[in-house]
Structures are given as C-alpha cells and as structure tokens.
Design a protein around this motif. Sequence first.
Motif, PDB file in Angstrom:
ATOM      1  N   ARG A 193       1.472  14.693   5.496  1.00  0.00           N
ATOM      2  CA  ARG A 193       1.575  13.297   5.053  1.00  0.00           C
ATOM      3  C   ARG A 193       0.633  12.368   5.818  1.00  0.00           C
ATOM      4  NH1 ARG A 193       5.628  11.101   2.327  1.00  0.00           N
ATOM      5  NH2 ARG A 193       5.462   9.262   3.639  1.00  0.00           N
ATOM      6  N   GLU A 233       5.646  10.912  12.368  1.00  0.00           N
ATOM      7  CA  GLU A 233       4.958  10.057  11.392  1.00  0.00           C
ATOM      8  C   GLU A 233       4.914   8.611  11.896  1.00  0.00           C
ATOM      9  OE1 GLU A 233       6.032  10.552   7.273  1.00  0.00           O
ATOM     10  OE2 GLU A 233       5.058   8.667   6.687  1.00  0.00           O
ATOM     11  N   HIS A 263      -2.160   8.856   5.388  1.00  0.00           N
ATOM     12  CA  HIS A 263      -2.262   7.579   6.115  1.00  0.00           C
ATOM     13  C   HIS A 263      -3.683   7.391   6.653  1.00  0.00           C
ATOM     14  CE1 HIS A 263       1.942   7.124   5.602  1.00  0.00           C
ATOM     15  NE2 HIS A 263       2.307   8.023   6.492  1.00  0.00           N
ATOM     16  N   ALA A 294       1.797  -2.883   5.925  1.00  0.00           N
ATOM     17  CA  ALA A 294       1.401  -1.668   6.637  1.00  0.00           C
ATOM     18  C   ALA A 294       2.588  -0.912   7.223  1.00  0.00           C
ATOM     19  CB  ALA A 294       0.424  -2.024   7.754  1.00  0.00           C
ATOM     20  N   MET A 307       0.876  -1.186   0.000  1.00  0.00           N
ATOM     21  CA  MET A 307       0.000   0.000   0.000  1.00  0.00           C
ATOM     22  C   MET A 307       0.908   1.229   0.000  1.00  0.00           C
ATOM     23  SD  MET A 307      -2.684  -1.204   2.986  1.00  0.00           S
ATOM     24  CE  MET A 307      -1.529  -1.274   4.339  1.00  0.00           C
ATOM     25  N   GLY A 330       2.000   5.317  -1.426  1.00  0.00           N
ATOM     26  CA  GLY A 330       1.588   6.596  -2.009  1.00  0.00           C
ATOM     27  C   GLY A 330       0.727   7.467  -1.099  1.00  0.00           C
ATOM     28  N   ASN A 331       0.601   7.080   0.161  1.00  0.00           N
ATOM     29  CA  ASN A 331      -0.202   7.888   1.091  1.00  0.00           C
ATOM     30  C   ASN A 331       0.350   9.305   1.228  1.00  0.00           C
ATOM     31  OD1 ASN A 331      -1.657   5.597   1.590  1.00  0.00           O
ATOM     32  ND2 ASN A 331      -0.834   5.243   3.646  1.00  0.00           N
ATOM     33  N   GLY A 332       1.667   9.404   1.377  1.00  0.00           N
ATOM     34  CA  GLY A 332       2.296  10.709   1.577  1.00  0.00           C
ATOM     35  C   GLY A 332       2.128  11.599   0.359  1.00  0.00           C
ATOM     36  N   ARG A 333       2.351  11.036  -0.828  1.00  0.00           N
ATOM     37  CA  ARG A 333       2.226  11.832  -2.059  1.00  0.00           C
ATOM     38  C   ARG A 333       0.779  12.243  -2.307  1.00  0.00           C
ATOM     39  NH1 ARG A 333       5.133   7.607  -5.570  1.00  0.00           N
ATOM     40  NH2 ARG A 333       4.997   6.487  -3.584  1.00  0.00           N
ATOM     41  N   LEU A 343       1.635   6.297  12.583  1.00  0.00           N
ATOM     42  CA  LEU A 343       1.463   4.966  11.981  1.00  0.00           C
ATOM     43  C   LEU A 343       1.263   3.898  13.060  1.00  0.00           C
ATOM     44  CD1 LEU A 343       4.118   5.263   9.135  1.00  0.00           C
ATOM     45  CD2 LEU A 343       1.634   5.029   8.834  1.00  0.00           C
TER      46      LEU A 343
END
Length: 253
Positions: free
Chosen positions: A42, A84, A46, A72, A28, A30-33, A88
């Motif tokens: 960012r 971050e 998430h 994850a 998974m 590309g959450n930050g982008r 998470l």
Amino acid sequence: MFSQNQETHQTGYELDEQNIPHHIAIIMDGNGRWAQARHLPRVAGHQQGMETVKKVTIAASDLGVKVLSLYAFSTENWKRPTKEVKFLMDLPIRFFNKFVPDLVKHNVRVTVMGDISKLPDKTQAAVQDAIADTAECTGMVLNFALNYGGRDEIVRATRELAQKVATGELAAEDITEDAVAAHMMTAPLSPDDDPELLIRTSGEERLSNFMLWQIAYSEFVFMNEHWPDFDGESLKKAISIFQHRHRRFGGLK
Ligand code: IPE
Ligand code: IPE
Ligand code: MG
C-alpha cells in the motif's frame, strides 16, 4: 448523478479562464488500491501519490487557482497499521525536502490545517520549515490538511467561542456565521476560505470528515481515477465539469 455520466476520455478541456475556482479542495483517495492492483505494498501507492501532489500543485498554480487544499491525513487515519501511519508521517519530510525549491520557483506558499502537534517532531519540523521557506511567496496557497477532521475543527471553534463568551470578550448574540468562520482553521485563507470545488478521487462518494463547515455550497466532483493516476488533465476535467454546473445558492436562476 455527479460526474460519472460526464466522464469521457476527452482531453484538451476548454476552460473558461474567467471561471476558475479560487479554492479547490481535494480528497486524495485510492493510493492503497492503486498499489494493490499492481501487487505492490500500500505504501507504494502513497509514494506515487506524492508525485501526483507535485504535478497537480504545479497544474493548479498554472491555471490561476488561489488556494489548493489537499486532505493528506485525517483524524481517523491513526486507525491504520502502525507501519502505514509511520510511512505517511515520513512522507511530508521527503516531500518538502525535495519539493520546496520548486514551490518557491512557482511562488507557492505552504499552509497547514489540523492538529500538527500530534505529529512526530521531525514531521512537524519539516512542515514548519516549508511554511517558513515559502512564507514570502505571493502566488497560490498550498494548504495541507494534516491530522485534520471537520468535526474536530468545529469542536475547537465552538470551544474558543465559548471561552470568549465566558470571559465576556464576546456576547452570545455575536456568534454569527462570520464569527464561526473566523474560528475555523481556514480563516487565514479568507476571503477564499470555502472551496467552490471539492474533488474526490477513487470513486468513493463521501466526505470522510473533510471541511464540513466550508463545503456548504461547494460543487462536488467524484472521479474514478485513483489518486496516483490523477494529473493536470484530470484537474482540468474536474474544473470543466464545475464550469458546467448551475450554482444557485438557494436562489433562482
Ligand atoms: C488516500 O489513499 C491516502 C490517505 C488516506 C492517507 P488510501 O490510503 O485511503 O487508499 P485506499 O482508499 O485504501 O485505496
Ligand atoms: C480520507 O480518505 C482521508 C484522506 C484522503 C486523507 P480515507 O481513505 O481515510 O477515507 P475512508 O476511510 O474511505 O472514508
Ligand atoms: Mg481511502
């Protein structure tokens, strides 16, 4: 080379119900982008990515997938900024608090692979509770890779095998592929330890230390969407691409 030329905006994928992969693994990414493109922090990516996990879990379960493995948190993700990492680590707590009743309703059983002993106590507790609360579910297995690394997994398996040889429990010549597989973190998923289909979102085309042993013959589908934009239709698209591949396993067809 992989999926790019087959990625159209077509919807309503016709899937062969007899050929749904038993085990799908997803990196998974590309959450930050996704967040940065929206001028958001960012961690907002998430947070949104967590919503995608819910949607995709239900979609995979509805399609008859037996195991869904989701990457994850990697053994390398500790390198990220403390804030971050903390976010998470809190995410599984929020995810399971909200989502366990739905998982039970869909008969989904939670499992985890990776060294969770290094996670904060609260996160470990949330994970253990989710495992316990869904233990009786007999449908799809939702397998989270948390503080997981493929090399770490191989090192641990090697160590366990070496110890068995040292104590005389195992002969060196009994270290077969089956014996190694039995010491991998995916052994409890048997007979579906190995994913037939590996998906990575966000356009990156690398493994980042995911399931190095298990993906020997997996089909890779790389998709351009960032994880928060992924959904049940995207999953169907990936399965459709998988179903058009010719799997030869070294033989001829
Ligand atoms: C994936 O998204 C989530 C984790 C690795 C935890 P990223 O956070 O890697 O997002 P990008 O790749 O920086 O966009
Ligand atoms: C892989 O993504 C790890 C997870 C999805 C949990 P990363 O974003 O950490 O991978 P790299 O750093 O781009 O290789
Ligand atoms: Mg990334």
